[in-house]
Design a protein around this motif. Sequence first.
Motif, mmCIF file in Angstrom:
data_model
loop_
_atom_site.group_PDB
_atom_site.id
_atom_site.type_symbol
_atom_site.label_atom_id
_atom_site.label_comp_id
_atom_site.label_asym_id
_atom_site.label_seq_id
_atom_site.Cartn_x
_atom_site.Cartn_y
_atom_site.Cartn_z
ATOM 1 N N SER A 1 -52.577 -29.571 6.139
ATOM 2 C CA SER A 1 -53.195 -30.836 5.733
ATOM 3 C C SER A 1 -54.620 -30.981 6.238
ATOM 4 N N VAL A 2 -55.033 -30.146 7.178
ATOM 5 C CA VAL A 2 -56.384 -30.239 7.754
ATOM 6 C C VAL A 2 -57.329 -29.307 7.008
ATOM 7 N N ASP A 3 -58.443 -29.865 6.530
ATOM 8 C CA ASP A 3 -59.473 -29.084 5.836
ATOM 9 C C ASP A 3 -60.391 -28.471 6.891
ATOM 10 N N ALA A 4 -60.220 -27.180 7.147
ATOM 11 C CA ALA A 4 -60.988 -26.522 8.205
ATOM 12 C C ALA A 4 -62.484 -26.513 7.894
ATOM 13 N N THR A 5 -62.836 -26.414 6.619
ATOM 14 C CA THR A 5 -64.257 -26.412 6.247
ATOM 15 C C THR A 5 -64.902 -27.758 6.555
ATOM 16 N N ARG A 6 -64.204 -28.834 6.199
ATOM 17 C CA ARG A 6 -64.738 -30.164 6.508
ATOM 18 C C ARG A 6 -64.819 -30.372 8.014
ATOM 19 N N LEU A 7 -63.794 -29.918 8.722
ATOM 20 C CA LEU A 7 -63.793 -30.032 10.177
ATOM 21 C C LEU A 7 -64.992 -29.310 10.777
ATOM 22 N N ALA A 8 -65.307 -28.122 10.250
ATOM 23 C CA ALA A 8 -66.459 -27.360 10.742
ATOM 24 C C ALA A 8 -67.750 -28.131 10.530
ATOM 25 N N ALA B 1 -67.158 -25.435 15.831
ATOM 26 C CA ALA B 1 -67.558 -25.551 14.426
ATOM 27 C C ALA B 1 -67.529 -24.191 13.745
ATOM 28 N N ASN B 2 -68.049 -23.185 14.419
ATOM 29 C CA ASN B 2 -68.055 -21.831 13.849
ATOM 30 C C ASN B 2 -66.637 -21.282 13.709
ATOM 31 N N ILE B 3 -65.791 -21.531 14.705
ATOM 32 C CA ILE B 3 -64.405 -21.059 14.641
ATOM 33 C C ILE B 3 -63.672 -21.731 13.479
ATOM 34 N N ALA B 4 -63.922 -23.018 13.288
ATOM 35 C CA ALA B 4 -63.269 -23.726 12.187
ATOM 36 C C ALA B 4 -63.664 -23.123 10.843
ATOM 37 N N ASP B 5 -64.942 -22.789 10.683
ATOM 38 C CA ASP B 5 -65.387 -22.166 9.432
ATOM 39 C C ASP B 5 -64.746 -20.794 9.256
ATOM 40 N N LEU B 6 -64.657 -20.019 10.325
ATOM 41 C CA LEU B 6 -64.038 -18.701 10.248
ATOM 42 C C LEU B 6 -62.542 -18.812 9.969
ATOM 43 N N THR B 7 -61.921 -19.865 10.475
ATOM 44 C CA THR B 7 -60.513 -20.104 10.190
ATOM 45 C C THR B 7 -60.311 -20.394 8.710
ATOM 46 N N ALA B 8 -61.238 -21.160 8.132
ATOM 47 C CA ALA B 8 -61.167 -21.428 6.691
ATOM 48 C C ALA B 8 -61.264 -20.127 5.903
ATOM 49 N N ALA C 1 -58.452 -18.235 3.459
ATOM 50 C CA ALA C 1 -58.800 -17.849 2.095
ATOM 51 C C ALA C 1 -58.787 -16.337 1.901
ATOM 52 N N ASN C 2 -58.367 -15.604 2.940
ATOM 53 C CA ASN C 2 -58.321 -14.132 2.899
ATOM 54 C C ASN C 2 -59.699 -13.517 2.643
ATOM 55 N N THR C 3 -60.748 -14.143 3.191
ATOM 56 C CA THR C 3 -62.103 -13.616 3.027
ATOM 57 C C THR C 3 -62.759 -13.309 4.370
ATOM 58 N N PRO D 1 -69.159 -18.289 0.739
ATOM 59 C CA PRO D 1 -69.691 -19.587 1.181
ATOM 60 C C PRO D 1 -69.671 -19.754 2.700
ATOM 61 N N THR D 2 -68.635 -19.231 3.356
ATOM 62 C CA THR D 2 -68.567 -19.328 4.816
ATOM 63 C C THR D 2 -69.747 -18.617 5.463
ATOM 64 N N THR D 3 -70.079 -17.436 4.966
ATOM 65 C CA THR D 3 -71.213 -16.685 5.517
ATOM 66 C C THR D 3 -72.497 -17.483 5.365
#
Length: 271
Positions: A24-31, A103-110, A114-116, A165-167
Motif C-alpha cells: 500500500s506504500v508508494d515507495a517513489t512518492r515516499l522518496a 530517500a535514495n533507498i526508497a527510490d531504489l526499493t521502488a 519493478a524488477n529494474t 525513471p529511478t536513475t
Amino acid sequence: MNGASREALAAARERLDALTDTTSVDATRLAGELAAVTALLDREVSLRRVLTDPAQAGEAKAELVRRLIGGQVSGETADLVSGMVRSRWSQPRDLVDALEELANIADLTAAEKANTLDDVEDELFRFGRIISSNTELRAALTDRKAGTAAKIELLHRLLGGRAKPTTERLVTRLVTAPRGRSLEAGLESLSKLAAERRDRMVAVVTSAVPLSDPQKQRLGAALAKLYGRKMHLNLDVDPEVLGGIRVQVGDEVINGSIADRLEDVARRMAS
C-alpha cells in the motif's frame, strides 16, 4: 556517521524497510517526500539544530515535525521523520544525511519492486564513466553559476527515455543538490546503496574486449566465492589493458591484465 547517529540511521532504515514492504506504500512518492524534507532541513540550519537538540524532549520534536510537514506529506513520511527526530544524533547534519540516504533507498526499493534495480545499477555506473571522460559535461553539471532548471533540462535530454525513471530521479537530485560532494563521490555512494539492496558487493571489471555472458557468469561466481557475498559486476572496456582483466572490489585491486604484468616486469628490471 559515528556512535548515536549510526544507531539512529540503522533504526530509521529498519522502519523504512517495514514501510516499503507493504504494497500500500508508494515507495517513489515516499522518496520524493523524504527528498523534500532533506532539502528543507539542509536550508534551515536553525531548524535542524532544534530537531537534533538532545536537551529537547523527543515527543516535542516529533510534534514540531508533524506541525511543519504533516499537511504537506503522506502520513508514512511524517511518521518516519517524527521517529527520526526522537532519536539521538551526534551532530545536526547527520539527520539531513540520513534523510537523504532514506530517500535514495526508497527510490531504489521502488526499482527493485519493478524488477529494474539491475538496470539502475548499470546506468549509474555508465553515467559515472561518461562524466569521468567528458570534462565539458561534468563542468556543465557542476557549475555553481548555472541555474537548476538548466541542469535538470540537460539531464533530461541525456537520460530521458534512455535510462530508467529511478536513475534519472537519483542523478537529478544529486546534481541539483550535491550538498558538498563531488559528482563522482555521489554516484559511487548511490551505486553502493543499489548493491546493498540485494546484499551484493560491487566489482568494477575492466577488460580489453567485452566479456561474453559465460565469462561474466564464471567471473561473478569466482568473486562471490572469494568474498563470500553476491557480486554485481560493473563492466568497462579499455583497450589499453591489452588483455586479461582488472577487477576492483572496494579498495582492493586484482590485476590480471597483460599491461599490468608488463609494468611489473619493467619495475623489476629497473630495480
